[in-house]
Design a protein around this motif. Structure first.
Motif, PDB file in Angstrom:
ATOM      1  N   GLU A   4      37.351  11.429 -13.115  1.00  0.00           N
ATOM      2  CA  GLU A   4      38.192  10.598 -12.258  1.00  0.00           C
ATOM      3  C   GLU A   4      38.545   9.279 -12.926  1.00  0.00           C
ATOM      4  O   GLU A   4      39.653   8.761 -12.784  1.00  0.00           O
ATOM      5  N   HIS A   5      37.579   8.734 -13.695  1.00  0.00           N
ATOM      6  CA  HIS A   5      37.804   7.494 -14.437  1.00  0.00           C
ATOM      7  C   HIS A   5      37.217   7.659 -15.828  1.00  0.00           C
ATOM      8  O   HIS A   5      36.101   8.163 -15.989  1.00  0.00           O
ATOM      9  N   PHE A   6      37.950   7.230 -16.841  1.00  0.00           N
ATOM     10  CA  PHE A   6      37.455   7.252 -18.219  1.00  0.00           C
ATOM     11  C   PHE A   6      37.094   5.819 -18.596  1.00  0.00           C
ATOM     12  O   PHE A   6      37.965   4.970 -18.793  1.00  0.00           O
ATOM     13  N   PHE A   7      35.781   5.544 -18.684  1.00  0.00           N
ATOM     14  CA  PHE A   7      35.300   4.178 -18.791  1.00  0.00           C
ATOM     15  C   PHE A   7      35.012   3.713 -20.214  1.00  0.00           C
ATOM     16  O   PHE A   7      34.455   2.638 -20.399  1.00  0.00           O
ATOM     17  N   LEU A   8      35.349   4.510 -21.231  1.00  0.00           N
ATOM     18  CA  LEU A   8      35.104   4.042 -22.590  1.00  0.00           C
ATOM     19  C   LEU A   8      36.039   2.900 -22.930  1.00  0.00           C
ATOM     20  O   LEU A   8      37.215   2.910 -22.570  1.00  0.00           O
ATOM     21  N   ASN A   9      35.494   1.930 -23.664  1.00  0.00           N
ATOM     22  CA  ASN A   9      36.231   0.724 -24.019  1.00  0.00           C
ATOM     23  C   ASN A   9      37.402   1.057 -24.942  1.00  0.00           C
ATOM     24  O   ASN A   9      37.479   2.129 -25.536  1.00  0.00           O
ATOM     25  N   ILE A  10      38.314   0.122 -25.075  1.00  0.00           N
ATOM     26  CA  ILE A  10      39.461   0.285 -25.953  1.00  0.00           C
ATOM     27  C   ILE A  10      38.968   0.529 -27.374  1.00  0.00           C
ATOM     28  O   ILE A  10      38.083  -0.161 -27.874  1.00  0.00           O
ATOM     29  N   GLY A  11      39.525   1.532 -28.029  1.00  0.00           N
ATOM     30  CA  GLY A  11      39.106   1.876 -29.382  1.00  0.00           C
ATOM     31  C   GLY A  11      39.380   3.335 -29.676  1.00  0.00           C
ATOM     32  O   GLY A  11      40.102   4.012 -28.943  1.00  0.00           O
ATOM     33  N   THR A  12      38.779   3.836 -30.758  1.00  0.00           N
ATOM     34  CA  THR A  12      38.972   5.210 -31.197  1.00  0.00           C
ATOM     35  C   THR A  12      37.644   5.950 -31.156  1.00  0.00           C
ATOM     36  O   THR A  12      36.619   5.428 -31.607  1.00  0.00           O
ATOM     37  N   TYR A  13      37.679   7.172 -30.619  1.00  0.00           N
ATOM     38  CA  TYR A  13      36.463   7.974 -30.469  1.00  0.00           C
ATOM     39  C   TYR A  13      36.714   9.393 -30.969  1.00  0.00           C
ATOM     40  O   TYR A  13      37.820   9.932 -30.831  1.00  0.00           O
ATOM     41  N   ASN A  14      35.676   9.999 -31.550  1.00  0.00           N
ATOM     42  CA  ASN A  14      35.724  11.394 -31.964  1.00  0.00           C
ATOM     43  C   ASN A  14      34.954  12.236 -30.959  1.00  0.00           C
ATOM     44  O   ASN A  14      33.821  11.900 -30.591  1.00  0.00           O
ATOM     45  N   LEU A  15      35.575  13.339 -30.519  1.00  0.00           N
ATOM     46  CA  LEU A  15      34.960  14.221 -29.541  1.00  0.00           C
ATOM     47  C   LEU A  15      34.307  15.404 -30.251  1.00  0.00           C
ATOM     48  O   LEU A  15      34.961  16.110 -31.022  1.00  0.00           O
ATOM     49  N   HIS A  16      33.003  15.578 -30.004  1.00  0.00           N
ATOM     50  CA  HIS A  16      32.273  16.736 -30.507  1.00  0.00           C
ATOM     51  C   HIS A  16      32.067  17.696 -29.340  1.00  0.00           C
ATOM     52  O   HIS A  16      31.679  17.278 -28.243  1.00  0.00           O
ATOM     53  N   LEU A  17      32.301  18.977 -29.567  1.00  0.00           N
ATOM     54  CA  LEU A  17      32.229  19.985 -28.505  1.00  0.00           C
ATOM     55  C   LEU A  17      31.185  21.024 -28.879  1.00  0.00           C
ATOM     56  O   LEU A  17      31.214  21.563 -30.006  1.00  0.00           O
ATOM     57  N   ALA A  18      30.251  21.336 -27.967  1.00  0.00           N
ATOM     58  CA  ALA A  18      29.169  22.280 -28.253  1.00  0.00           C
ATOM     59  C   ALA A  18      29.056  23.314 -27.142  1.00  0.00           C
ATOM     60  O   ALA A  18      29.151  22.984 -25.954  1.00  0.00           O
ATOM     61  N   VAL A  19      28.847  24.583 -27.541  1.00  0.00           N
ATOM     62  CA  VAL A  19      28.614  25.677 -26.594  1.00  0.00           C
ATOM     63  C   VAL A  19      27.262  26.302 -26.913  1.00  0.00           C
ATOM     64  O   VAL A  19      27.008  26.711 -28.055  1.00  0.00           O
ATOM     65  N   HIS A  20      26.368  26.373 -25.896  1.00  0.00           N
ATOM     66  CA  HIS A  20      25.055  26.992 -26.047  1.00  0.00           C
ATOM     67  C   HIS A  20      24.912  28.158 -25.068  1.00  0.00           C
ATOM     68  O   HIS A  20      25.522  28.160 -23.992  1.00  0.00           O
ATOM     69  N   GLU A  21      24.091  29.103 -25.443  1.00  0.00           N
ATOM     70  CA  GLU A  21      23.735  30.167 -24.508  1.00  0.00           C
ATOM     71  C   GLU A  21      22.711  29.639 -23.509  1.00  0.00           C
ATOM     72  O   GLU A  21      21.831  28.853 -23.863  1.00  0.00           O
ATOM     73  N   ILE A  22      22.833  30.061 -22.243  1.00  0.00           N
ATOM     74  CA  ILE A  22      21.809  29.765 -21.241  1.00  0.00           C
ATOM     75  C   ILE A  22      20.888  30.969 -21.163  1.00  0.00           C
ATOM     76  O   ILE A  22      21.329  32.077 -20.830  1.00  0.00           O
ATOM     77  N   ASN A  23      19.593  30.779 -21.502  1.00  0.00           N
ATOM     78  CA  ASN A  23      18.665  31.913 -21.576  1.00  0.00           C
ATOM     79  C   ASN A  23      18.050  32.238 -20.217  1.00  0.00           C
ATOM     80  O   ASN A  23      18.392  31.628 -19.192  1.00  0.00           O
TER      81      ASN A  23
END
Length: 401
Positions: free
Chosen positions: A343-362
């Motif tokens: 609903e709101h993106f609260f990261l400060n002004i600047g540049t960010y890299n997004l890392h995406l991870a998928v794990h199995e749920i055992n």
């Protein structure tokens, strides 16, 4: 000297270097002959030459702290060496008033065969202090450097951290009118770095400080003005409002390469941010953010988790979203997509890299095998009107009085 007096004045400063040593020596000989004939002044670039510093101008008063930022090779250290008199410019001039202390290169100014104590007296004398003035400061310097048990040992036997501690202690405790600091403070533990920056904050009240650093939180904390350098020139020069310079720095250095790991049994096929595809995305602080992850599944995997981690340009994690933490079950199939809405993106002004991870749920309802991780899958540039440079996250609150 007056409290508001200009202590550093730089006008049209330029310095060029040659990429080839043999050619450089030849050019040096030609310039020497030309100078003898009276043909002085700035010369145009010749083959294999480049501007390390080009047309730099600024003023700095007592009580001000100037930060020099930019990528490696932008010309910051060359500029500091000119200011400290270690190299001469090809054009322009520098006017420095009062005593000048510098911490530019690790161990610079120390005689390696002398003890730490003897080097304190040598450095103090170079700064123009009398022996009595140094006597009054020497115990404070030793205490600040935290090397009392080694102070009478030759400096050549010091570790890099010990040299930095002693060098900074001398520069800080002697309280020069102008203090010049390069990236040497990157050496050492976090506790001593914090101690150094606390000392710089106090020094700024009494002198003019020029500092080079790649740590934007530290720069934002102590600096009153910033110069962003790129290819030897001033790209951004800001006073008080440091946001544009820091944002420009992040724009230059914040482009990390994508890397992938994992078995790939369940695979991330694509990502959409605010329903747009690509590698770089823009959004505004405090506005909604939507992320759609498109995946290909496997019949042997029933449930998975998805984790999004936002890293700043210094590769520090500053925020994370996790389906497991939010207790949301994701069922795997041949092809499926998952939508994450903020609903709101609260990261400060600047540049960010997004890392995406998928794990199995055992079977124990815990994250198990790493199925697919993409580092720097997207670059998000946050824009906005306000800027608070100390913190990566700006939260909104309801206020009352």
């Amino acid at each position: 000297m007056k409290d508001n007096e200009v202590l550093v004045k730089v006008e049209g400063l330029s310095k060029k270097f040659c990429k080839d040593l043999k050619t450089s020596l030849w050019y040096g000989l030609k310039d020497l002959v030309s100078n003898i004939k009276g043909n002085k002044g700035e010369r145009k670039l010749r083959s294999k030459e480049f501007w390390a510093v080009k047309d730099i101008s600024f003023e700095l008063r007592r009580g001000e702290c100037l930060g020099l930022i930019g990528h490696n090779g932008a010309g910051k250290s060359t500029l500091l060496k000119i200011l400290n008199g270690l190299i001469n410019p090809d054009a322009g001039k520098v006017i420095m008033k009062g005593r000048v202390g510098a911490l530019i290169e690790l161990g610079a100014g120390f005689n390696p065969i002398l003890s730490g104590r003897e080097n304190i007296y040598n450095n103090g004398a170079v700064l123009g202090f009398t022996r009595k003035e140094i006597d009054d400061k020497v115990e404070d310097i030793i205490d600040f450097a935290e090397i009392r048990e080694f102070i009478d040992m030759p400096v050549q036997n010091y570790s890099s951290g010990m040299k930095v501690r002693l060098g900074f202690a001398v520069a800080a405790q002697m309280e020069p009118d102008v203090l010049i600091i390069d990236e040497v403070l990157a050496v050492g533990d976090v506790r001593f770095k914090t101690k150094c920056f606390n000392a710089i904050e106090e020094l700024t009240k009494k002198c003019a400080v020029i500092i080079v650093s790649h740590s934007m939180p530290q720069i934002a904390r102590i600096c009153t003005e910033l110069i962003l350098m790129n290819k030897g020139e001033i790209e951004v020069y800001e006073k008080q409002n440091l946001g544009p310079a820091i944002e420009g720095y992040y724009g230059i250095v914040g482009n990390n390469k994508t890397a992938e790991i994992g078995s790939g049994v369940v695979k991330i096929e694509n990502i959409l941010i605010n329903r747009q595809s690509g590698k770089t995305f823009e959004t505004n602080y405090n506005e909604p953010l939507s992320v759609i992850v498109q995946l290909s599944g496997n019949a042997n995997i029933e449930r998975v988790s998805i984790r999004l981690t936002f890293f700043d340009v210094e590769e520090k994690p500053v925020a994370q979203i996790s389906s497991k933490n939010d207790q949301f079950d994701i069922l795997s199939s041949d092809n499926f997509e998952v939508k994450i809405d903020l609903e709101h993106f609260f990261l400060n002004i600047g540049t960010y890299n997004l890392h995406l991870a998928v794990h199995e749920i055992n079977d124990l309802n815990k994250e198990g095998e790493v199925l697919h991780i993409i580092r720097s899958v997207a670059r998000i540039e946050v824009k906005g009107n306000s800027y608070y440079a100390h913190a990566p996250c700006l939260m909104k609150a309801e206020w009352s009085q």
